[in-house]
Every structure is written in C-alpha cells, then in structure tokens.
Design an enzyme around this catalytic site. Structure first.
Site, PDB file in Angstrom:
ATOM      1  N   ASN A 286      -1.121   3.842 -13.524  1.00 36.25           N
ATOM      2  CA  ASN A 286      -1.066   3.391 -12.131  1.00 36.25           C
ATOM      3  C   ASN A 286      -0.893   4.582 -11.184  1.00 36.25           C
ATOM      4  OD1 ASN A 286      -0.810   1.038 -10.317  1.00 36.25           O
ATOM      5  ND2 ASN A 286       1.302   1.729  -9.980  1.00 36.25           N
TER       6      ASN A 286
ATOM      7  N   GLU B 106       1.886   7.481 -11.314  1.00 33.30           N
ATOM      8  CA  GLU B 106       1.769   8.670 -10.450  1.00 33.30           C
ATOM      9  C   GLU B 106       1.942  10.008 -11.176  1.00 33.30           C
ATOM     10  OE1 GLU B 106       4.562   8.041  -7.263  1.00 33.30           O
ATOM     11  OE2 GLU B 106       3.501   6.297  -6.505  1.00 33.30           O
TER      12      GLU B 106
ATOM     13  N   ASP C  93      -1.357  -2.902   0.465  1.00 34.81           N
ATOM     14  CA  ASP C  93      -0.875  -3.175   1.827  1.00 34.81           C
ATOM     15  C   ASP C  93      -1.777  -2.432   2.807  1.00 34.81           C
ATOM     16  OD1 ASP C  93       0.230  -0.556   1.432  1.00 34.81           O
ATOM     17  OD2 ASP C  93       2.232  -1.365   1.111  1.00 34.81           O
TER      18      ASP C  93
ATOM     19  N   HIS D  65      -2.437   1.587  -1.310  1.00 28.82           N
ATOM     20  CA  HIS D  65      -1.756   1.650  -0.014  1.00 28.82           C
ATOM     21  C   HIS D  65      -2.790   2.207   0.959  1.00 28.82           C
ATOM     22  CE1 HIS D  65       1.998   0.581  -1.860  1.00 28.82           C
ATOM     23  NE2 HIS D  65       1.834   1.547  -2.760  1.00 28.82           N
TER      24      HIS D  65
HETATM   25  C1  XIL Z   1       8.890   1.393  -3.329  1.00 29.90           C
HETATM   26  C2  XIL Z   1       9.741   0.171  -3.023  1.00 29.90           C
HETATM   27  O1  XIL Z   1       8.929  -0.816  -2.409  1.00 29.90           O
HETATM   28  C3  XIL Z   1      10.875   0.546  -2.115  1.00 29.90           C
HETATM   29  O2  XIL Z   1      11.746  -0.564  -1.934  1.00 29.90           O
HETATM   30  C4  XIL Z   1      11.648   1.721  -2.709  1.00 29.90           C
HETATM   31  O3  XIL Z   1      12.623   2.147  -1.781  1.00 29.90           O
HETATM   32  C5  XIL Z   1      10.707   2.874  -3.030  1.00 29.90           C
HETATM   33  O4  XIL Z   1       9.677   2.422  -3.881  1.00 29.90           O
HETATM   34  N1  XIL Z   1       4.528   3.269  -5.160  1.00 29.90           N
HETATM   35  C6  XIL Z   1       5.184   2.636  -6.178  1.00 29.90           C
HETATM   36  C7  XIL Z   1       6.306   1.714  -5.871  1.00 29.90           C
HETATM   37  O5  XIL Z   1       4.756   2.739  -7.332  1.00 29.90           O
HETATM   38  O6  XIL Z   1       7.272   1.704  -6.895  1.00 29.90           O
HETATM   39  C8  XIL Z   1       6.955   2.060  -4.564  1.00 29.90           C
HETATM   40  O7  XIL Z   1       7.914   1.038  -4.280  1.00 29.90           O
HETATM   41  C9  XIL Z   1       5.917   2.151  -3.480  1.00 29.90           C
HETATM   42  C10 XIL Z   1       4.928   3.214  -3.783  1.00 29.90           C
END
Ligand code: XIL
Length: 411
Positions: free
Chosen positions: A240, A194, A308, A277
């Site tokens: 990523n 990110e 997801d 996502h």
């Molecule tokens: C999320 C986890 O699933 C949670 O448990 C935590 O509280 C926050 O992070 N993008 C990412 C992941 O790269 O590391 C994140 O994971 C979700 C979004």
C-alpha cells in the site's frame, strides 16, 4: 505556510509531495447490478451551508454496498479514540447508521496499526481491534487490516525502535503473531505501507526514513509478505502506498519492479493498494487509469484504500492561504467534487476487471473528521474531502460515488 505544511507532511510521512501539479476478495463474475436512477431528496446543510439548497436532485441509495459485489469500505475511529463509532452518543449512533447502511468493509483508521497491536515486545493488544472485527462481522462487513509494517515514526512501537536483537526474527514474530491472530477474521492486509519515496528510492534515512530499511535493507518487505502468508493462508496481501498514480510515474515504476521481482521468485503478494489521497485537479484520470492498468497487467488486485478529495490543494501553484483558498463548499465546488469522485470510481470500474477488484475505501465518514484537516491544513481552515457532511447527510460527492459504482454518467 507552504514550508510548514511540507514539513508536517514529511513528518506524517503520508501525502504526496508531487501533488502540485482493499473483502473477501469480493470478486465475482456476475454482471453489474441494475441500479435505480436517482430520485428526489434534499441534502442537509453542512458546516458549508451553501451546498444544501442547490444540490437536491439526488437521493441516497438504499446502500452503496448494494451496488457492487466488491468491498465498499470506509475508515473508522474505534477503540478508545475520542470519536469512536462505538460511543453511545449522537455522533457514534450516526456513524454506525451510515456504516451499516452503506459499507461492506471497514478499515481501522488507527487502532490496527503497529503500536496499537504490539505495544511491548511481549505484549500484543487485541481487545479494541477484536471488538471492531466482531461488530463488523455482525453486520456482514469485512475488515481490511491496516497495517502490519509501517515506518511512520509514531507507529513504530518504542520498544521496537531500540530493539537490540535480530530484526528478521523480530519482524517474523510481529507479523506472524498479528496475522495469525486475525487469520480468518480479516479479508486482507496492508502488509507493508509506504516503503518507497516519491523519487522511487526505498525509504531509508531521515525524518521520513524507515527503520526497517535501515536495519534489514529491502528484505524487510518480502519477509513481511512471506510471514503474513505463513500465518494467514487466505487473506489478500497488499503493498500500500500514496502517489502511485502520480504523473511522474517513478514511484509506481519502482513498486512495479518490486512486484515483478516478487512474482519471479514466488514471494506472495495479491494486490497493490492505492491510497489515493487525491485532489480535484490532480492527478489526471488518464494517469490514474494507466496506473491501475499496470497493476492489472500483472494479474494483481487493485484496491483504492484511502480515498479522499479535498476542495483545497495546498500544492497547486495558485494556492496561497489565506488569500485564495476556498473558505466555503459552494454548490459549484461540491458539484466538481461529485464529478471527480465519480470519475475516479468510473475509472476503477472500467479498467479493473471484476476478479481483480479489491475494493474502494474512503478515508473517513464525515468531513470535519478527515485527517486532512489536521495534517494537510494544520487546522488552519476547513475543508470537505469526504462523502458525508457534519450532520451525517450525504453530499453531492456521495452521489458521485453512487453514479460511478452504478455505471451512470458522471455529471
Ligand atoms: C492517518 C489517520 O487517519 C490519522 O488519524 C492519524 O493521526 C495519522 O494517520 N496514510 C495512511 C494512514 O496509511 O494510516 C494515515 O492515517 C493517512 C495516510
């Protein structure tokens, strides 16, 4: 509500704000395996009881992982997380049963992030991650490391935030020590997570800014890749991010420009991780296909790293909790989710040639454990974004993935 959702996401630094509208490589030149067609079995009810009775025309494959040669992954809780898959409880036992049957790769949902692995300047903590790696390997499962460098406030260790010395040296030690520890044990890494904003600018100042950019400029990204490669000559190295598949394309274009620059200067990078996502209604499959294709055109691997698909989309124009959100996973919605999972997987299979398939990972096992319940919906209501219900039974969504991996039509 809308505002507070937005601000929480900005803080989480993790989801698309435009949403309104990666094994051992796993590559092979084998033809796709022949997949038996689905037969009969019932799907148990979840917290959304409505799904169970009418979606019963599928049966779980012997294992999703058997359908393809690339990694099929899932993110898991481990270490000292409350719902660790290693707990000797029904929950833990159910998690392990699903992991061992269906998945060939694991990503730690949290315990391999920066603050877990490097809690003090001179302290590296590997016990929990090592246990996960060991468990995975016992079950012929590979590990995707997540993530060596991530700006997210809660993940930058406290000592690092106030580090007074040379950041380039510090980053080198951080990346090389961790990547060196796991060399030979992880198949791939999210080297940087990110680094870009949705408008294509480097993440810099503000709540969602990056301290790495503030201290080092954009050089931190390539230095992370160079150091990761120096410490691990084999693992696939990924950049990523989320919303790379978005309709505006600006963010993807910025990442591709960075990749082109890296490739022209021999900065090591093996692939792009698409968090994905996504939503039922966003983004379009054609947009997703185009995004994958652009990465393929650069001969880089494409890895879906955090897939997801929630039922509710708080960014859609019509969303107005609590008036018109979907309070139940109805059979119709579950079927739409099944089709959507299938179409995304099918797009991946169609666009990404086998040698460039870094894998597909779903971000969590069972619905109510999804990070979205907390971070996207702020625990205001349920949603059902994943492949298994709260009784660890496969949902229609699971069979959508099965169909996609098996080159069957999406229905
Ligand atoms: C999320 C986890 O699933 C949670 O448990 C935590 O509280 C926050 O992070 N993008 C990412 C992941 O790269 O590391 C994140 O994971 C979700 C979004």
């Amino acid at each position: 509500m809308y505002k507070s959702l937005l601000s929480s996401l900005l803080l989480a630094g993790s989801l698309s704000l435009i949403a309104c509208g990666s094994g051992s490589g796993g590559s092979s030149s084998n033809p796709p395996p022949v997949v038996p067609s689905s037969s009969q079995a019932a799907i148990s009810s979840s917290s959304s009881a409505a799904v169970s009775s009418s979606s019963s025309s599928e049966s779980a494959t012997s294992g999703l992982r058997e359908l393809v040669t690339f990694p099929v992954g899932v993110a898991v809780n481990a270490g000292n997380e409350t719902l660790s898959l290693f707990k000797n409880t029904d929950n833990g036992n159910n998690q392990r049963a699903i992991v061992e049957q269906h998945f060939s790769q694991l990503t730690a949902g949290n315990i391999m992030k920066m603050s877990y692995l490097h809690p003090g300047e001179n302290t590296f903590y590997y016990s929990h991650a090592d246990a996960l790696v060991e468990y995975a390997h016992e079950h012929n499962i590979s590990i995707h490391g997540h993530a060596l460098i991530w700006h997210s406030d809660y993940q930058v260790p406290g000592w690092m935030k106030s580090y007074p010395g040379d950041w380039s040296d510090m980053l080198k030690i951080h990346v090389q020590t961790i990547a060196g520890h796991f060399a030979g044990k992880v198949a791939s890494w999210d080297v940087v997570n990110e680094a870009f904003l949705d408008d294509g600018n480097y993440r810099n100042l503000g709540d969602d800014g990056s301290i790495f950019y503030q201290k080092m400029g954009k050089a931190y990204i390539e230095e992370a890749f160079v150091n990761a490669r120096a410490a691990d000559g084999i693992a696939d190295l990924y950049y990523n991010d989320y919303s790379l598949e978005n309709d505006g394309r600006v963010k993807l274009d910025a990442v591709l420009a960075m990749v082109d620059d890296f490739q022209s200067r021999n900065i090591p990078i093996d692939g792009i991780g698409f968090q994905m996502h996504t939503y039922l209604d966003w983004p379009s499959i054609s947009t997703i296909r185009t995004a994958f294709q652009q990465v393929v055109d650069r001969n880089l691997k494409v890895k879906i790293t955090e897939l997801d698909i929630p039922i509710n989309n708080p960014y859609s124009g019509s969303y107005n909790f609590p008036d018109n959100y979907h309070p139940t996973l109805t059979p119709t919605l579950a079927a739409a989710q099944k089709r959507r999972y299938c179409e995304i997987v099918a797009a991946y299979m169609d666009v990404v040639p086998e040698p460039l398939r870094g894998g597909i990972t779903v971000w969590g096992i069972w619905d109510s454990d999804s990070w979205l319940i907390n971070q996207l919906f702020q625990n205001n209501h349920d949603d059902w974004p994943l492949l298994f219900d709260d009784f660890f039974q496969p949902k229609p969504a699971f069979f959508g993935v099965e169909d996609g991996l098996g080159y069957r039509p999406c229905s």
